[in-house]
Scaffold this motif. Sequence first.
Motif, PDB file in Angstrom:
ATOM      1  N   ILE A 100       9.559 -19.373  21.167  1.00  0.00           N
ATOM      2  CA  ILE A 100      10.054 -19.801  19.854  1.00  0.00           C
ATOM      3  C   ILE A 100       9.501 -18.884  18.761  1.00  0.00           C
ATOM      4  O   ILE A 100      10.230 -18.411  17.885  1.00  0.00           O
ATOM      5  CB  ILE A 100       9.685 -21.281  19.609  1.00  0.00           C
ATOM      6  N   LEU A 101       8.203 -18.598  18.832  1.00  0.00           N
ATOM      7  CA  LEU A 101       7.582 -17.675  17.870  1.00  0.00           C
ATOM      8  C   LEU A 101       8.155 -16.267  18.009  1.00  0.00           C
ATOM      9  O   LEU A 101       8.386 -15.572  17.011  1.00  0.00           O
ATOM     10  CB  LEU A 101       6.067 -17.659  18.060  1.00  0.00           C
ATOM     11  N   THR A 102       8.407 -15.842  19.243  1.00  0.00           N
ATOM     12  CA  THR A 102       8.978 -14.519  19.486  1.00  0.00           C
ATOM     13  C   THR A 102      10.367 -14.422  18.852  1.00  0.00           C
ATOM     14  O   THR A 102      10.700 -13.416  18.208  1.00  0.00           O
ATOM     15  CB  THR A 102       9.057 -14.226  21.001  1.00  0.00           C
ATOM     16  N   ALA A 103      11.177 -15.472  19.013  1.00  0.00           N
ATOM     17  CA  ALA A 103      12.509 -15.485  18.395  1.00  0.00           C
ATOM     18  C   ALA A 103      12.388 -15.436  16.871  1.00  0.00           C
ATOM     19  O   ALA A 103      13.134 -14.706  16.204  1.00  0.00           O
ATOM     20  CB  ALA A 103      13.282 -16.725  18.839  1.00  0.00           C
ATOM     21  N   GLY A 104      11.446 -16.178  16.315  1.00  0.00           N
ATOM     22  CA  GLY A 104      11.246 -16.154  14.867  1.00  0.00           C
ATOM     23  C   GLY A 104      10.852 -14.783  14.362  1.00  0.00           C
ATOM     24  O   GLY A 104      11.292 -14.343  13.297  1.00  0.00           O
ATOM     25  N   ALA A 105      10.048 -14.072  15.128  1.00  0.00           N
ATOM     26  CA  ALA A 105       9.579 -12.748  14.721  1.00  0.00           C
ATOM     27  C   ALA A 105      10.655 -11.669  14.860  1.00  0.00           C
ATOM     28  O   ALA A 105      10.444 -10.543  14.419  1.00  0.00           O
ATOM     29  CB  ALA A 105       8.341 -12.364  15.529  1.00  0.00           C
ATOM     30  N   ARG A 106      11.800 -11.996  15.443  1.00  0.00           N
ATOM     31  CA  ARG A 106      12.904 -11.039  15.575  1.00  0.00           C
ATOM     32  C   ARG A 106      13.843 -11.093  14.364  1.00  0.00           C
ATOM     33  O   ARG A 106      14.951 -10.571  14.401  1.00  0.00           O
ATOM     34  CB  ARG A 106      13.685 -11.307  16.853  1.00  0.00           C
ATOM     35  N   THR A 107      13.382 -11.673  13.303  1.00  0.00           N
ATOM     36  CA  THR A 107      14.158 -11.807  12.075  1.00  0.00           C
ATOM     37  C   THR A 107      14.338 -10.443  11.398  1.00  0.00           C
ATOM     38  O   THR A 107      13.443  -9.599  11.469  1.00  0.00           O
ATOM     39  CB  THR A 107      13.420 -12.780  11.129  1.00  0.00           C
ATOM     40  N   PRO A 108      15.473 -10.220  10.722  1.00  0.00           N
ATOM     41  CA  PRO A 108      15.632  -8.975   9.965  1.00  0.00           C
ATOM     42  C   PRO A 108      14.444  -8.746   9.028  1.00  0.00           C
ATOM     43  O   PRO A 108      13.996  -9.659   8.339  1.00  0.00           O
ATOM     44  CB  PRO A 108      16.926  -9.201   9.184  1.00  0.00           C
ATOM     45  N   ASP A 109      13.953  -7.529   9.041  1.00  0.00           N
ATOM     46  CA  ASP A 109      12.734  -7.180   8.302  1.00  0.00           C
ATOM     47  C   ASP A 109      12.860  -5.738   7.832  1.00  0.00           C
ATOM     48  O   ASP A 109      12.412  -4.812   8.507  1.00  0.00           O
ATOM     49  CB  ASP A 109      11.526  -7.371   9.237  1.00  0.00           C
ATOM     50  N   HIS A 110      13.480  -5.547   6.670  1.00  0.00           N
ATOM     51  CA  HIS A 110      13.681  -4.216   6.105  1.00  0.00           C
ATOM     52  C   HIS A 110      12.332  -3.519   5.928  1.00  0.00           C
ATOM     53  O   HIS A 110      11.417  -4.059   5.335  1.00  0.00           O
ATOM     54  CB  HIS A 110      14.391  -4.349   4.750  1.00  0.00           C
ATOM     55  N   GLY A 111      12.199  -2.350   6.499  1.00  0.00           N
ATOM     56  CA  GLY A 111      10.963  -1.583   6.387  1.00  0.00           C
ATOM     57  C   GLY A 111       9.914  -1.950   7.415  1.00  0.00           C
ATOM     58  O   GLY A 111       8.822  -1.394   7.398  1.00  0.00           O
ATOM     59  N   LYS A 112      10.212  -2.891   8.286  1.00  0.00           N
ATOM     60  CA  LYS A 112       9.268  -3.335   9.313  1.00  0.00           C
ATOM     61  C   LYS A 112       7.909  -3.689   8.716  1.00  0.00           C
ATOM     62  O   LYS A 112       6.853  -3.307   9.226  1.00  0.00           O
ATOM     63  CB  LYS A 112       9.130  -2.283  10.407  1.00  0.00           C
ATOM     64  N   LEU A 113       7.927  -4.422   7.624  1.00  0.00           N
ATOM     65  CA  LEU A 113       6.698  -4.776   6.920  1.00  0.00           C
ATOM     66  C   LEU A 113       6.017  -6.031   7.470  1.00  0.00           C
ATOM     67  O   LEU A 113       4.847  -6.264   7.197  1.00  0.00           O
ATOM     68  CB  LEU A 113       6.987  -4.987   5.426  1.00  0.00           C
ATOM     69  N   GLU A 114       6.780  -6.848   8.200  1.00  0.00           N
ATOM     70  CA  GLU A 114       6.276  -8.148   8.643  1.00  0.00           C
ATOM     71  C   GLU A 114       5.638  -8.888   7.459  1.00  0.00           C
ATOM     72  O   GLU A 114       4.440  -9.201   7.477  1.00  0.00           O
ATOM     73  CB  GLU A 114       5.300  -7.995   9.810  1.00  0.00           C
ATOM     74  N   PRO A 115       6.462  -9.233   6.454  1.00  0.00           N
ATOM     75  CA  PRO A 115       5.924  -9.892   5.260  1.00  0.00           C
ATOM     76  C   PRO A 115       5.778 -11.398   5.444  1.00  0.00           C
ATOM     77  O   PRO A 115       6.005 -12.183   4.524  1.00  0.00           O
ATOM     78  CB  PRO A 115       6.978  -9.563   4.201  1.00  0.00           C
ATOM     79  N   LEU A 130      14.536 -20.259   9.539  1.00  0.00           N
ATOM     80  CA  LEU A 130      15.761 -20.660  10.226  1.00  0.00           C
ATOM     81  C   LEU A 130      15.756 -20.191  11.676  1.00  0.00           C
ATOM     82  O   LEU A 130      16.197 -20.926  12.568  1.00  0.00           O
ATOM     83  CB  LEU A 130      16.996 -20.125   9.499  1.00  0.00           C
ATOM     84  N   SER A 131      15.237 -19.012  11.930  1.00  0.00           N
ATOM     85  CA  SER A 131      15.160 -18.532  13.312  1.00  0.00           C
ATOM     86  C   SER A 131      14.260 -19.427  14.155  1.00  0.00           C
ATOM     87  O   SER A 131      14.596 -19.757  15.298  1.00  0.00           O
ATOM     88  CB  SER A 131      14.649 -17.091  13.356  1.00  0.00           C
ATOM     89  N   LEU A 132      13.111 -19.826  13.614  1.00  0.00           N
ATOM     90  CA  LEU A 132      12.217 -20.734  14.344  1.00  0.00           C
ATOM     91  C   LEU A 132      12.891 -22.081  14.590  1.00  0.00           C
ATOM     92  O   LEU A 132      12.812 -22.637  15.690  1.00  0.00           O
ATOM     93  CB  LEU A 132      10.913 -20.945  13.575  1.00  0.00           C
ATOM     94  N   LEU A 133      13.543 -22.594  13.564  1.00  0.00           N
ATOM     95  CA  LEU A 133      14.227 -23.875  13.684  1.00  0.00           C
ATOM     96  C   LEU A 133      15.280 -23.816  14.785  1.00  0.00           C
ATOM     97  O   LEU A 133      15.327 -24.669  15.674  1.00  0.00           O
ATOM     98  CB  LEU A 133      14.868 -24.235  12.340  1.00  0.00           C
ATOM     99  N   ASN A 134      16.125 -22.780  14.750  1.00  0.00           N
ATOM    100  CA  ASN A 134      17.170 -22.642  15.760  1.00  0.00           C
ATOM    101  C   ASN A 134      16.589 -22.414  17.153  1.00  0.00           C
ATOM    102  O   ASN A 134      17.098 -22.942  18.138  1.00  0.00           O
ATOM    103  CB  ASN A 134      18.133 -21.520  15.386  1.00  0.00           C
ATOM    104  N   ALA A 135      15.522 -21.642  17.249  1.00  0.00           N
ATOM    105  CA  ALA A 135      14.904 -21.391  18.553  1.00  0.00           C
ATOM    106  C   ALA A 135      14.324 -22.683  19.135  1.00  0.00           C
ATOM    107  O   ALA A 135      14.439 -22.939  20.334  1.00  0.00           O
ATOM    108  CB  ALA A 135      13.824 -20.322  18.446  1.00  0.00           C
ATOM    109  N   ALA A 136      13.710 -23.503  18.283  1.00  0.00           N
ATOM    110  CA  ALA A 136      13.170 -24.780  18.762  1.00  0.00           C
ATOM    111  C   ALA A 136      14.296 -25.691  19.238  1.00  0.00           C
ATOM    112  O   ALA A 136      14.210 -26.298  20.309  1.00  0.00           O
ATOM    113  CB  ALA A 136      12.354 -25.453  17.660  1.00  0.00           C
ATOM    114  N   LEU A 137      15.368 -25.773  18.457  1.00  0.00           N
ATOM    115  CA  LEU A 137      16.508 -26.604  18.848  1.00  0.00           C
ATOM    116  C   LEU A 137      17.152 -26.084  20.128  1.00  0.00           C
ATOM    117  O   LEU A 137      17.480 -26.856  21.032  1.00  0.00           O
ATOM    118  CB  LEU A 137      17.540 -26.653  17.718  1.00  0.00           C
ATOM    119  N   ALA A 138      17.308 -24.760  20.229  1.00  0.00           N
ATOM    120  CA  ALA A 138      17.912 -24.164  21.421  1.00  0.00           C
ATOM    121  C   ALA A 138      17.040 -24.383  22.657  1.00  0.00           C
ATOM    122  O   ALA A 138      17.538 -24.394  23.785  1.00  0.00           O
ATOM    123  CB  ALA A 138      18.160 -22.669  21.204  1.00  0.00           C
TER     124      ALA A 138
END
Length: 192
Positions: free
Chosen positions: A36-51, A123-131
Amino acid sequence: MPTPNPAAMEFLLTRRSRPAKTLSGPTPDRADLLPILTAGARTPDHGKLEPWRFIVLEKNAMQRLAKLTAKRGAELNFDEAKIEKSYNQFASANLAIAVVASPKASEKVPRIEQELSAGAVCLSLLNAALASGWGANWLSNWMAFDRDFLTEGLELAEHEYITGYIHIGTETSTPPERPRPDLDAITTWVDV
C-alpha cells in the motif's frame, strides 16, 4: 490502440471510501502495509523531489494523539462537540497513515506542484488500501494544520503539515452510495 484494463476501470468507477468511524480491527500489519505504501509512493512527482513522507500511526500512537487533540482543542477554545468529534478521529481508530507534506526548495518545481503531489499520494494510498480489500478513509481536520499539534504530536518540521490521515481497517458495514457530480455541469469541451 490502447490496451484497456477493465478490472482497474471498474474499480475506479465503483470505488467508495468507508467512513472512518465504521472501520475496526483487524488492521493491516507491516507486511500488508508495504504494498500500500509502495503504491502511494508511485504518485506523480515532478522533479523526483519526494515532497512527502509517511508516518504509520498504530493504536498506541492514535490514543496519544486523541489525548493531544482534546488538550489542543480546549486550548484553542473549540466547543465541546468539535473537540469530541476531533478526539474520536483518533480515539476510535486503530491505524492511520499520516501523509506529511514536506515541500523541498526548488527553482524548477513550485510549492503548489509539490503540495498537489502530496494530495495525490493520499488518493493513491486510499485506492491501494481499498484495492487490497481493506476499508479506508481520507481525513484531515484542524489536526492536519495546527502547528502546536504537529510539533508536539508528530515532531514535524516547521515547513511540514499533514495532507491527510488515511484510516485503514476492517469494514464493519457497507457504506451507502452518495450523490456523484453531474458531469455536464462540471465539464467543458474545447475544440478550438
